[in-house]
Write an enzyme that holds these catalytic residues in place. Structure first.
Site, PDB file in Angstrom:
ATOM      1  N   ASN A   8     -30.114  39.635 -33.826  1.00 20.84           N
ATOM      2  CA  ASN A   8     -31.090  40.631 -34.280  1.00 20.84           C
ATOM      3  C   ASN A   8     -32.441  39.929 -34.386  1.00 20.84           C
ATOM      4  OD1 ASN A   8     -32.621  42.530 -35.630  1.00 20.84           O
ATOM      5  ND2 ASN A   8     -31.526  42.343 -37.578  1.00 20.84           N
ATOM      6  N   TRP A   9     -33.305  40.220 -33.440  1.00 22.24           N
ATOM      7  CA  TRP A   9     -34.610  39.529 -33.415  1.00 22.24           C
ATOM      8  C   TRP A   9     -35.573  40.095 -34.461  1.00 22.24           C
ATOM      9  CZ3 TRP A   9     -36.393  38.494 -27.634  1.00 22.24           C
ATOM     10  CH2 TRP A   9     -35.574  37.494 -27.101  1.00 22.24           C
ATOM     11  N   LYS A  10     -35.185  41.212 -35.102  1.00 25.66           N
ATOM     12  CA  LYS A  10     -36.078  41.861 -36.085  1.00 25.66           C
ATOM     13  C   LYS A  10     -37.464  42.076 -35.456  1.00 25.66           C
ATOM     14  CE  LYS A  10     -33.420  39.660 -39.684  1.00 25.66           C
ATOM     15  NZ  LYS A  10     -33.247  39.475 -41.098  1.00 25.66           N
ATOM     16  N   HIS A  95     -29.150  48.623 -41.225  1.00 19.06           N
ATOM     17  CA  HIS A  95     -29.425  47.237 -41.645  1.00 19.06           C
ATOM     18  C   HIS A  95     -29.981  47.267 -43.072  1.00 19.06           C
ATOM     19  CE1 HIS A  95     -31.275  43.279 -41.857  1.00 19.06           C
ATOM     20  NE2 HIS A  95     -30.469  42.928 -40.884  1.00 19.06           N
ATOM     21  N   GLU A  97     -32.327  45.816 -44.428  1.00 18.19           N
ATOM     22  CA  GLU A  97     -33.793  45.904 -44.527  1.00 18.19           C
ATOM     23  C   GLU A  97     -34.255  47.345 -44.364  1.00 18.19           C
ATOM     24  OE1 GLU A  97     -34.767  42.851 -41.650  1.00 18.19           O
ATOM     25  OE2 GLU A  97     -33.957  41.338 -43.010  1.00 18.19           O
ATOM     26  N   GLU A 162     -22.840  42.346 -44.203  1.00 18.34           N
ATOM     27  CA  GLU A 162     -23.955  41.430 -44.439  1.00 18.34           C
ATOM     28  C   GLU A 162     -24.348  41.489 -45.910  1.00 18.34           C
ATOM     29  OE1 GLU A 162     -26.331  40.764 -40.633  1.00 18.34           O
ATOM     30  OE2 GLU A 162     -27.037  42.640 -41.432  1.00 18.34           O
ATOM     31  N   GLY A 168     -31.358  36.050 -44.379  1.00 14.38           N
ATOM     32  CA  GLY A 168     -32.656  35.391 -44.272  1.00 14.38           C
ATOM     33  C   GLY A 168     -32.950  34.453 -45.435  1.00 14.38           C
ATOM     34  N   SER A 200     -27.395  34.465 -42.699  1.00 16.17           N
ATOM     35  CA  SER A 200     -27.689  33.035 -42.547  1.00 16.17           C
ATOM     36  C   SER A 200     -26.635  32.279 -41.736  1.00 16.17           C
ATOM     37  CB  SER A 200     -27.893  32.391 -43.921  1.00 16.17           C
ATOM     38  OG  SER A 200     -28.996  32.994 -44.583  1.00 16.17           O
ATOM     39  N   GLY A 221     -29.605  36.777 -37.436  1.00 14.90           N
ATOM     40  CA  GLY A 221     -31.042  37.025 -37.424  1.00 14.90           C
ATOM     41  C   GLY A 221     -31.788  35.779 -36.960  1.00 14.90           C
ATOM     42  N   GLY A 222     -32.257  34.982 -37.937  1.00 17.38           N
ATOM     43  CA  GLY A 222     -33.115  33.837 -37.651  1.00 17.38           C
ATOM     44  C   GLY A 222     -32.624  32.934 -36.520  1.00 17.38           C
TER      45      GLY A 222
HETATM   46  C1  PEP Z   1     -29.717  39.884 -40.051  1.00 17.16           C
HETATM   47  O1  PEP Z   1     -30.890  40.149 -39.876  1.00 17.16           O
HETATM   48  O2  PEP Z   1     -28.886  40.760 -39.854  1.00 17.16           O
HETATM   49  C2  PEP Z   1     -29.345  38.547 -40.516  1.00 17.16           C
HETATM   50  C3  PEP Z   1     -28.101  38.305 -40.776  1.00 17.16           C
HETATM   51  O3  PEP Z   1     -30.373  37.612 -40.646  1.00 17.16           O
HETATM   52  P1  PEP Z   1     -30.204  36.025 -40.908  1.00 17.16           P
HETATM   53  O4  PEP Z   1     -29.165  35.525 -39.935  1.00 17.16           O
HETATM   54  O5  PEP Z   1     -31.551  35.465 -40.643  1.00 17.16           O
HETATM   55  O6  PEP Z   1     -29.752  35.870 -42.321  1.00 17.16           O
END
Ligand code: PEP
Length: 238
Positions: A8-10, A95, A97, A162, A168, A200, A221-222
């Site tokens: 997920n590049w957000k 998600h 967010e 999640e 994040g 993470s 994500g990251g």
């Molecule tokens: C996400 O955005 O779904 C996520 C899990 O981010 P990260 O891996 O950065 O925690």
């Protein structure tokens, strides 16, 4: 069950990132390509570029959100049909967010329904906050999100667990807690649904997480922003 490694590049990436799926694909030996399903969900603005760039690779492209309706007076919104038209294969819905910005499980259910209508697979995200976990209600919260977010008579869908406090933040849930929650979700959704863990996930912790029972992949994500990290995670999904 074939694992799904989903990035997920957000809200990251410009057109000069178009070559990243190809760079990522070239880092994967052929065994991973056939044994692991790989998905990258860039911002809407890059879907077209990435679908084009990923042709001839084993990388699929998805979206991070959609509107519930097919078309109409919804300024600034994008429908699941538009995403299917671009070549997206999956849509992340619910998600945390977006839930934090006011999206309810009812909204998520309508978006998942829209994904089905357009022939796409929704990745339905669920997860508790730190307060909810500390209050001992994590399983209850996640179960309620799942039952509220899955439309009636669903087609194929994926659940991503999640924990909000792990997204994040660099904080990862204990493998034992992930195992317990995934077992709980498995009981609710049955054996055929792929269950991803997200929060993470990095090359250094992916091996233990992906080896946990009832974990069928990860939403990342990251670490998905770097081709080397995503490839290192995918290699541990076997
Ligand atoms: C996400 O955005 O779904 C996520 C899990 O981010 P990260 O891996 O950065 O925690």
């Amino acid at each position: 069950m074939r694992p799904l490694i989903a990035g997920n590049w957000k809200m990251n990436g410009r057109t000069d990132w178009t070559d990243r799926p190809v760079a990522f694909d070239s880092l994967l030996p052929s065994r991973e390509r056939t044994s692991v399903e790989i998905l990258i969900c860039p911002p809407f603005t890059l879907i077209s570029n990435l679908v084009e760039a990923a042709k001839g690779t084993d990388i699929q492209i998805g979206a991070q959100n959609c509107h519930a309706n097919e078309a109409g007076a919804h300024t600034g919104e994008i429908s699941a049909e538009m995403l299917a038209d671009l070549g997206a294969a999956y849509i992340i819905v619910g998600h945390s967010e977006r839930r934090a910005a006011g999206e309810s499980s009812d909204d998520v259910s309508l978006k998942a329904q829209a994904a089905f209508r357009a022939g796409l697979t929704p990745i339905i995200c669920v997860g508790e906050t730190l307060e909810e976990r500390e209050a001992g209600s994590a399983k209850e919260i996640v179960s309620a999100q799942i039952s509220g977010s899955i439309p009636e008579n669903p087609n194929k869908f994926v659940i991503a667990y999640e924990p909000v406090w792990a997204i994040g933040t660099g904080r990862v849930a204990e493998v034992g807690d992930i195992a317990q929650m995934h077992e709980h979700i498995r009981e609710q959704v049955g054996p055929a649904v792929r269950l991803l863990y997200g929060g993470s996930v990095k090359p250094g912790n992916a091996g233990d997480i992906l080896a946990t029972p009832n974990v069928n992949g990860a939403l990342i994500g990251g670490a998905s922003l770097k081709a080397e990290d995503l490839a290192a995670i995918a290699r541990q999904a076997l």
